[in-house]
Design an enzyme around this catalytic site. Structure first.
Site, PDB file in Angstrom:
ATOM      1  N   GLN A   1       0.587  -0.928   0.100  1.00  0.00           N
ATOM      2  CA  GLN A   1       0.218  -0.189   0.101  1.00  0.00           C
ATOM      3  C   GLN A   1       1.046   1.122  -0.201  1.00  0.00           C
ATOM      4  O   GLN A   1       0.434   2.671  -0.479  1.00  0.00           O
ATOM      5  CB  GLN A   1      -0.727   0.142   1.467  1.00  0.00           C
ATOM      6  CG  GLN A   1       0.278   0.251   2.546  1.00  0.00           C
ATOM      7  CD  GLN A   1      -0.898   0.392   3.741  1.00  0.00           C
ATOM      8  OE1 GLN A   1      -1.304  -0.909   4.291  1.00  0.00           O
ATOM      9  NE2 GLN A   1      -1.456   0.829   4.670  1.00  0.00           N
TER      10      GLN A   1
ATOM     11  N   CYS B   1      -5.039  -0.251   3.882  1.00  0.00           N
ATOM     12  CA  CYS B   1      -4.824  -1.334   4.642  1.00  0.00           C
ATOM     13  C   CYS B   1      -6.227  -1.899   4.359  1.00  0.00           C
ATOM     14  O   CYS B   1      -6.494  -3.486   4.030  1.00  0.00           O
ATOM     15  CB  CYS B   1      -4.177  -1.511   5.897  1.00  0.00           C
ATOM     16  SG  CYS B   1      -5.223  -0.893   7.050  1.00  0.00           S
TER      17      CYS B   1
ATOM     18  N   HIS C   1      -5.111  -1.399  11.547  1.00  0.00           N
ATOM     19  CA  HIS C   1      -4.669  -1.380  10.732  1.00  0.00           C
ATOM     20  C   HIS C   1      -5.629  -2.930  10.317  1.00  0.00           C
ATOM     21  O   HIS C   1      -5.908  -3.603  11.079  1.00  0.00           O
ATOM     22  CB  HIS C   1      -3.369  -1.788  11.011  1.00  0.00           C
ATOM     23  CG  HIS C   1      -1.888  -2.322   9.061  1.00  0.00           C
ATOM     24  ND1 HIS C   1      -2.352  -1.871   8.692  1.00  0.00           N
ATOM     25  CD2 HIS C   1      -1.570  -3.642   9.851  1.00  0.00           C
ATOM     26  CE1 HIS C   1      -1.869  -2.345   7.655  1.00  0.00           C
ATOM     27  NE2 HIS C   1      -1.536  -3.556   8.150  1.00  0.00           N
TER      28      HIS C   1
ATOM     29  N   ASN D   1       0.257  -9.687   5.401  1.00  0.00           N
ATOM     30  CA  ASN D   1       0.078  -7.633   5.433  1.00  0.00           C
ATOM     31  C   ASN D   1       0.321  -7.466   3.853  1.00  0.00           C
ATOM     32  O   ASN D   1       0.094  -8.086   2.875  1.00  0.00           O
ATOM     33  CB  ASN D   1       1.547  -7.046   6.331  1.00  0.00           C
ATOM     34  CG  ASN D   1       1.433  -6.178   6.994  1.00  0.00           C
ATOM     35  OD1 ASN D   1       0.038  -5.224   6.617  1.00  0.00           O
ATOM     36  ND2 ASN D   1       1.992  -5.274   7.572  1.00  0.00           N
TER      37      ASN D   1
END
Length: 442
Positions: free
Chosen positions: A61, A67, A361, A383
């Site tokens: 990102q 996110c 997040h 992630n």
């Protein structure tokens, strides 16, 4: 009052303690967390899992707070990759960003119209003005975008300078929206009707659309889907709308998904649903809705979905007890109490109540390691910070960290118990716009 005459005595006592001197030497050179890392935590945080889903290449990102989009799109591309036998595949993150900014702008302006009689200096209006269209979001907000606009492959709307680093664009759009808010409130004060305010708002939305088109490019109205699978078979379908592409190739019934949270504070009873006032993006979309459950219930639902070979969108407080280089989330990661010789631990409920923690997040569960009794030991996380963070982009979370800093997951209803399905149908309790459960993942 601070008594400065005591400083000399405090200094003498400080240097009498050998641990203080060593701690000072380590921290002044390396910082607090680097000086307090427990190496045993890294050793035990193995990237091996009894249930593990294989994903495509890791996403990034970059300097944006997307996110929640990246993680939601990662759950969707997983289905495309496996259904079509692809090596990897990526959906455009710039495409939903464009429409999220547009919809958030409209949502903000409609909220300003709803509150024109509220005190400009009051908490509600100041809350609305604080961050009209920041990058952050929630699962339900993403669902509303997809149901209205669909998705497209990344090549159909690739990253540009301002999608990868959104601060400059957000800055100018925020200035525009605050100016528009001032114009709407001034028009109301001058006696303009609601119909006239809405007409003004529609013109402002056109200005925002033009600014977004300049900043991010023009979103595609139709796309050609092209890919090659692992056997070099060419896949091609022409002239699809983004909604048609989603329906045919992602094939997720988003109405079947529910958001589960764990908020153990006194004001939020378990087995009850909640919503947050003035939290959203698509004004005509479904409002944000959560079912608050005990933490083990979130784990059980997540495990059931992972066992069915489907990744799980989740939201957590990623900055807590996080060894970034090794990608380890563990409550024992840092020996801070030993370093400062002070225990300032709070419970999860206390951290929420005293603004010490909230969801910050969003990521994706792609695996879990279970013991002989089927209880989780550690969790695998995909992630969206590129390959440099963690183990080639993946993190490992201890089950104890899940207890303390996990706040939300999105799962299909079929992975709930019958009782939880009934609880989901309850009328939601309305939370204030500034409630910690209204935080946005970035």
């Amino acid at each position: 009052m601070i008594n400065k005459d005591k400083f000399e005595d405090l200094d003498k006592e400080f240097y009498k303690n050998r641990a203080n001197v060593l701690a000072q030497s380590a921290v002044t050179r390396n910082g607090i967390t680097e000086s307090a890392i427990d190496p045993d935590v890294i050793k035990k945080s193995r990237h091996s899992f009894s249930i593990e889903l294989k994903q495509g290449d890791i996403t990034d990102q970059k300097q944006s707070g997307r996110c929640w989009m990246f993680s939601a799109l990662n759950t969707m591309r997983y289905r495309i990759i496996h259904d079509l036998n692809l090596e990897t595949f990526e959906l455009s993150q710039a495409y939903p960003l464009f429409f999220d900014k547009l919809e958030k702008s409209n949502y903000f302006l409609e909220s300003i119209i709803k509150t024109v009689d509220e005190d400009l200096q009051g908490r509600l209006v100041k809350h609305l003005l604080a961050d009209p269209l920041g990058d952050g979001g929630q699962w339900d907000m993403f669902v509303n975008l997809i149901e209205k606009y669909g998705v497209v492959p990344k090549y159909a709307m690739p990253e540009v300078n301002l999608s990868s680093a959104t601060r400059e664009m957000d800055n100018y759009l925020t200035k525009m929206l605050r100016f528009f808010a001032k114009e709407l409130r001034s028009a109301h004060k001058a006696g303009k009707s609601l119909e006239e305010l809405n007409k003004l708002k529609d013109g402002f939305n056109e200005d925002i659309y033009r600014a977004l088109t300049i900043s991010l490019g023009t979103p595609p109205k139709r796309i050609d889907f092209e890919a090659r699978d692992k056997d070099d078979k060419y896949i091609c379908e022409k002239n699809l709308t983004p909604k048609e592409f989603f329906d045919k190739y992602v094939k997720m019934n988003l109405d079947d998904f529910v958001s589960l949270i764990n908020a153990p504070t006194e004001d939020k009873p378990y087995n009850q649903t909640f919503t947050v006032d003035f939290l959203g993006n698509v004004s005509e979309g479904k409002p944000v809705k959560y079912l608050n459950l005990e933490i083990n219930k979130l784990k059980e639902a997540a495990i059931r979905q992972l066992k069915d070979n489907k990744p799980v969108w989740m939201g957590c407080d990623v900055g807590q007890s996080f060894i970034r280089k090794e990608g380890v989330l563990d409550t024992e990661a840092f020996r801070i109490r030993d370093l400062f010789d002070l225990d300032f631990t709070m419970s999860k409920a206390e951290r929420l109540d005293y603004s010490e923690s909230l969801m910050t997040h969003a990521m994706v569960f792609t695996g879990v390691d279970l013991d002989e009794e089927g209880k989780p030991i550690r969790w695998k996380i995909e992630n969206s910070w590129g390959e440099r963070a963690g183990n080639k982009g993946y993190l490992v979370m201890s089950d104890g960290w899940f207890d303390q800093y996990m706040y939300q997951i999105a799962v299909e209803k079929k992975y709930l118990t019958e009782e939880e399905k009934k609880d989901w149908e309850k009328e939601p309790i309305h939370l204030k716009p500034w409630d910690p459960m209204g935080s946005l993942a970035k």
